[in-house]
Design an enzyme around this catalytic site. Sequence first.
Site, PDB file in Angstrom:
ATOM      1  N   TYR A   1     -17.936 -10.040 -16.178  1.00 51.72           N
ATOM      2  CA  TYR A   1     -17.570  -9.737 -15.048  1.00 51.72           C
ATOM      3  C   TYR A   1     -18.519 -10.657 -14.055  1.00 51.72           C
ATOM      4  O   TYR A   1     -19.692 -10.834 -14.208  1.00 51.72           O
ATOM      5  CB  TYR A   1     -18.103  -8.411 -14.642  1.00 51.72           C
ATOM      6  CG  TYR A   1     -16.985  -7.417 -14.371  1.00 51.72           C
ATOM      7  CD1 TYR A   1     -16.501  -7.506 -13.035  1.00 51.72           C
ATOM      8  CD2 TYR A   1     -16.330  -6.456 -15.186  1.00 51.72           C
ATOM      9  CE1 TYR A   1     -15.326  -6.679 -12.528  1.00 51.72           C
ATOM     10  CE2 TYR A   1     -15.205  -5.859 -14.880  1.00 51.72           C
ATOM     11  CZ  TYR A   1     -14.634  -5.893 -13.715  1.00 51.72           C
ATOM     12  OH  TYR A   1     -13.612  -5.143 -13.226  1.00 51.72           O
TER      13      TYR A   1
ATOM     14  N   GLU B   1     -18.167 -10.521 -10.170  1.00 50.66           N
ATOM     15  CA  GLU B   1     -17.835 -10.375  -8.588  1.00 50.66           C
ATOM     16  C   GLU B   1     -18.738 -11.151  -7.956  1.00 50.66           C
ATOM     17  O   GLU B   1     -20.012 -11.283  -8.066  1.00 50.66           O
ATOM     18  CB  GLU B   1     -17.753  -9.095  -8.243  1.00 50.66           C
ATOM     19  CG  GLU B   1     -17.031  -8.101  -8.836  1.00 50.66           C
ATOM     20  CD  GLU B   1     -17.179  -6.637  -8.330  1.00 50.66           C
ATOM     21  OE1 GLU B   1     -18.018  -6.311  -7.447  1.00 50.66           O
ATOM     22  OE2 GLU B   1     -16.010  -6.240  -8.883  1.00 50.66           O
TER      23      GLU B   1
ATOM     24  N   ASP C   1       2.686 -22.792   1.855  1.00 54.38           N
ATOM     25  CA  ASP C   1       2.590 -21.978   0.445  1.00 54.38           C
ATOM     26  C   ASP C   1       3.430 -22.937  -0.455  1.00 54.38           C
ATOM     27  O   ASP C   1       4.620 -23.188  -0.503  1.00 54.38           O
ATOM     28  CB  ASP C   1       3.478 -20.802   0.363  1.00 54.38           C
ATOM     29  CG  ASP C   1       3.292 -19.942  -0.956  1.00 54.38           C
ATOM     30  OD1 ASP C   1       3.127 -20.483  -1.856  1.00 54.38           O
ATOM     31  OD2 ASP C   1       4.039 -18.715  -0.866  1.00 54.38           O
TER      32      ASP C   1
ATOM     33  N   THR D   1       0.280 -21.100  -6.294  1.00 58.38           N
ATOM     34  CA  THR D   1       0.053 -20.456  -7.798  1.00 58.38           C
ATOM     35  C   THR D   1      -0.354 -21.699  -8.676  1.00 58.38           C
ATOM     36  O   THR D   1      -0.079 -22.669  -8.179  1.00 58.38           O
ATOM     37  CB  THR D   1       1.508 -19.907  -8.533  1.00 58.38           C
ATOM     38  OG1 THR D   1       2.464 -20.930  -8.264  1.00 58.38           O
ATOM     39  CG2 THR D   1       1.813 -18.791  -7.696  1.00 58.38           C
TER      40      THR D   1
ATOM     41  N   LYS E   1       3.199 -22.928 -11.951  1.00 57.81           N
ATOM     42  CA  LYS E   1       4.541 -23.472 -11.876  1.00 57.81           C
ATOM     43  C   LYS E   1       4.588 -25.159 -12.479  1.00 57.81           C
ATOM     44  O   LYS E   1       3.911 -25.440 -13.081  1.00 57.81           O
ATOM     45  CB  LYS E   1       4.868 -22.934 -10.473  1.00 57.81           C
ATOM     46  CG  LYS E   1       5.069 -21.731 -10.568  1.00 57.81           C
ATOM     47  CD  LYS E   1       5.677 -20.897  -9.166  1.00 57.81           C
ATOM     48  CE  LYS E   1       5.626 -19.452  -9.099  1.00 57.81           C
ATOM     49  NZ  LYS E   1       6.058 -18.862  -7.748  1.00 57.81           N
TER      50      LYS E   1
ATOM     51  N   ARG F   1      -1.744 -18.649 -15.532  1.00 60.74           N
ATOM     52  CA  ARG F   1      -1.058 -17.646 -14.342  1.00 60.74           C
ATOM     53  C   ARG F   1      -2.368 -17.309 -13.433  1.00 60.74           C
ATOM     54  O   ARG F   1      -3.243 -16.784 -13.925  1.00 60.74           O
ATOM     55  CB  ARG F   1      -0.497 -16.318 -14.664  1.00 60.74           C
ATOM     56  CG  ARG F   1       0.560 -16.691 -15.921  1.00 60.74           C
ATOM     57  CD  ARG F   1       1.615 -15.375 -16.092  1.00 60.74           C
ATOM     58  NE  ARG F   1       2.431 -15.349 -14.802  1.00 60.74           N
ATOM     59  CZ  ARG F   1       3.651 -15.880 -14.821  1.00 60.74           C
ATOM     60  NH1 ARG F   1       3.926 -16.424 -15.947  1.00 60.74           N
ATOM     61  NH2 ARG F   1       4.342 -15.677 -13.799  1.00 60.74           N
TER      62      ARG F   1
HETATM   63  C1  LIG Z   1       5.754 -17.725  -7.039  1.00 60.22           C
HETATM   64  C2  LIG Z   1       5.563 -17.968  -5.967  1.00 60.22           C
HETATM   65  C3  LIG Z   1       4.813 -16.739  -5.176  1.00 60.22           C
HETATM   66  C4  LIG Z   1       4.170 -15.712  -6.023  1.00 60.22           C
HETATM   67  O1  LIG Z   1       3.483 -15.985  -7.154  1.00 60.22           O
HETATM   68  P1  LIG Z   1       3.341 -14.723  -8.099  1.00 60.22           P
HETATM   69  O2  LIG Z   1       2.072 -15.369  -8.958  1.00 60.22           O
HETATM   70  O3  LIG Z   1       4.421 -14.501  -8.897  1.00 60.22           O
HETATM   71  O4  LIG Z   1       2.783 -13.731  -7.322  1.00 60.22           O
HETATM   72  C5  LIG Z   1       4.306 -16.838  -3.645  1.00 60.22           C
HETATM   73  N1  LIG Z   1       5.095 -17.862  -3.112  1.00 60.22           N
HETATM   74  C6  LIG Z   1       5.812 -18.547  -3.807  1.00 60.22           C
HETATM   75  C7  LIG Z   1       6.259 -19.679  -2.336  1.00 60.22           C
HETATM   76  C8  LIG Z   1       6.229 -18.780  -5.029  1.00 60.22           C
HETATM   77  O5  LIG Z   1       7.070 -19.466  -5.508  1.00 60.22           O
END
Ligand SMILES: *Cc1c(COP(=O)(O)O)cnc(C)c1O
Length: 423
Positions: A56, A58, A202, A228, A231, A237
């Site tokens: 932990y 925080e 994003d 994220t 991807k 993750r």
């Molecule tokens: C995948 C994605 C997210 C969210 O990611 P999670 O890990 O699934 O919550 C947010 N914004 C965009 C543009 C994404 O492609």
Amino acid sequence: MHQPPIPHVRGADPQIADLIESEARRQFEKLRMIPSENYVSVAVLEASGSVLTNKYSEGYAGRRYYEGQQFIDPIETLAVQRARDLFGVEHANVQPYSGSPANLAVYLAMVSPGDTVMGMALPMGGHLTHGWPVSVTGKWFRAVQYGVRPDTGRIDLDEVRDLALRERPKIIFCGGTAIPRTIDFPAFARIAAEAGAVLVADIAHIAGLVAGGAHPSPVGHASIITTTTHKTLRGPRGAMIMSTAEHATAIDRAVFPGLQGGPHDHTTAAIAVALKEAATGEFRAYAHQVVANARALASELSERGYRLVSGGTDNHLILIDLTPQGIGGKPAARALDRAGIEVNYNTVPYDPRKPFDPSGIRIGTPAITTRGLAPEHMPQVAAWMDAAISAAIKDDDAAIERIAGQVRDMLAAFPMTGFAAQP
Ligand SMILES: *Cc1c(COP(=O)(O)O)cnc(C)c1O
């Protein structure tokens, strides 16, 4: 078998061990073409599966609410430093649990309930968290949404500007989940400046392409960048928020204590490993190969009569409108999966069908590129896709089985991190 091996899971819980092994084999035998997925390295898997999950912590490095941070602090500091170096940003927070919580932290840092926010509509290619009505971001904020032009399938920046100047949002999100084209960050930045909004990029889908120099960077244009890590960036993750120094404190406070408790230190370590991998020449080559593969696949599919939203792709992703083929996205995706080609059904812009049974499928090349596929393999991939979709239309189960076998045979020659064909 799974790599690293999982004998202790097998000893403790054979049922789960069997399911993990089956999933590893499934990933080995399929052309995994869901554009948000990838194969991480064994190094990333090992870090994710380490004893760091026991801790932990925080707070932030040097300012924790628990003792025993002698090794966690340097791990998080390394992850932050590597994110800053790789993307060239002033500040990085690597604690968000995933992409959606990262975006929520941005709202918490920048706006209050009822404020106007702006993002791309989900059915146009945006993300739920960019203000779509069923998301908390559409319920608790006054969200206004932009889309793409019906004729081009591309974002209409004049429309974005008009909407921003009329509605005066406090934040504008750019980026999304089904955008096959380059995002014009400088243009969005000009619009945000004119409207008095903060631009949030994003880059969840394209972070690996940005890191590898295969997509322009939002740095210098968007003062806040969320992504994220799992991807195209090919990490565990998780998620990160990057920003200018100006927003650093607000972002950090929003993540903790605003939204989250203890960070997932095993994920933080795995992010650090992934960021180190992403800084290599090998990764740069990977990012460019992802785009080259997508381009090659898009042109093969076009030649076979498939209607691609926006007419093609600039990145890792292709959105196909199956209306001309006369089959819905869902039955097509199901048939493709049975044929060993894993994709997802997706709405296309201005889709006349329902979101749960839309007109399109979304495909991408990040995972198959990690697997080692190159542009020379794309004609075969397109031919299999086309054959599987035709077989679905004719209810030809035998043809679908045949394709699955051919896919399996081909992929046997491409090693997968996370799986060893011979134990
Ligand atoms: C995948 C994605 C997210 C969210 O990611 P999670 O890990 O699934 O919550 C947010 N914004 C965009 C543009 C994404 O492609």
